[in-house]
Design a protein around this motif. Structure first.
Motif, short mmCIF file in Angstrom:
data_model
loop_
_atom_site.label_atom_id
_atom_site.label_comp_id
_atom_site.label_asym_id
_atom_site.label_seq_id
_atom_site.Cartn_x
_atom_site.Cartn_y
_atom_site.Cartn_z
N PRO A 1 10.14 12.37 5.82
CA PRO A 1 9.42 12.99 6.94
C PRO A 1 8.35 14.00 6.52
N ARG A 2 8.40 14.50 5.29
CA ARG A 2 7.37 15.44 4.82
C ARG A 2 6.11 14.72 4.36
N GLY A 3 6.16 13.40 4.34
CA GLY A 3 4.99 12.62 3.96
C GLY A 3 5.23 11.80 2.71
N TYR A 4 4.33 10.87 2.45
CA TYR A 4 4.47 9.96 1.33
C TYR A 4 3.12 9.33 1.02
N ASP A 5 3.01 8.85 -0.20
CA ASP A 5 1.89 8.00 -0.60
C ASP A 5 2.49 6.65 -0.92
N ILE A 6 1.78 5.58 -0.58
CA ILE A 6 2.32 4.25 -0.81
C ILE A 6 1.27 3.38 -1.50
N GLU A 7 1.72 2.65 -2.51
CA GLU A 7 0.86 1.72 -3.25
C GLU A 7 1.55 0.36 -3.26
N GLN A 8 0.77 -0.65 -3.51
CA GLN A 8 1.33 -1.99 -3.61
C GLN A 8 0.90 -2.57 -4.97
N PRO A 9 1.54 -2.08 -6.05
CA PRO A 9 1.09 -2.45 -7.39
C PRO A 9 1.26 -3.92 -7.74
N SER B 1 8.01 -11.97 -0.35
CA SER B 1 8.37 -10.58 -0.62
C SER B 1 7.14 -9.77 -0.98
N SER B 2 7.30 -8.46 -0.87
CA SER B 2 6.23 -7.53 -1.21
C SER B 2 6.88 -6.28 -1.80
N THR B 3 6.28 -5.75 -2.86
CA THR B 3 6.83 -4.58 -3.53
C THR B 3 5.88 -3.39 -3.36
N TYR B 4 6.46 -2.22 -3.11
CA TYR B 4 5.69 -1.01 -2.88
C TYR B 4 6.22 0.12 -3.75
N LEU B 5 5.32 0.93 -4.27
CA LEU B 5 5.68 2.14 -4.99
C LEU B 5 5.39 3.30 -4.05
N ILE B 6 6.44 4.05 -3.72
CA ILE B 6 6.31 5.14 -2.75
C ILE B 6 6.58 6.46 -3.47
N THR B 7 5.70 7.42 -3.27
CA THR B 7 5.86 8.74 -3.84
C THR B 7 6.05 9.75 -2.72
N GLU B 8 7.17 10.47 -2.78
CA GLU B 8 7.45 11.49 -1.77
C GLU B 8 6.48 12.66 -1.93
N LYS B 9 6.06 13.24 -0.83
CA LYS B 9 5.28 14.48 -0.89
C LYS B 9 6.25 15.65 -0.89
N PRO B 10 5.97 16.66 -1.71
CA PRO B 10 6.91 17.81 -1.80
C PRO B 10 6.95 18.64 -0.54
#
Length: 78
Positions: free
Chosen positions: A47-55, A69-78
């Motif tokens: 809920p604090r936010g995220y960045d999402i990529e589809q490498p 299928s689809s793969t995503y790399l998600i990075t949490e925002k602090p």
């Protein structure tokens, strides 16, 4: 839809979405539905936010396997 989730550390997560719906007519429908599902999951999980990529992009399996299928790399925002 189904998913696998793997924590990679340092606020990074690997999410793989599988379109398990029966009778999906068009590939573009499947691709869009998986992307929406990934963003909805990330928004609820971080809920604090995220960045999402589809490498890895998304994959259409051979005819024997019917679930794209689809793969995503998600990075949490602090």
């Amino acid at each position: 839809m189904s998913l696998t989730h793997e924590k990679l550390g340092a606020g990074k997560h690997l999410l793989t979405i599988y379109d398990t719906r029966a009778g999906v007519a068009r590939v573009q429908d499947s691709k869009q539905a998986m992307e929406v599902f990934a963003h909805r999951w990330a928004a609820q999980t971080f809920p604090r936010g995220y960045d999402i990529e589809q490498p890895g992009g998304w994959k259409i399996p051979p005819p024997v396997v019917i679930n794209p299928s689809s793969t995503y790399l998600i990075t949490e925002k602090p």
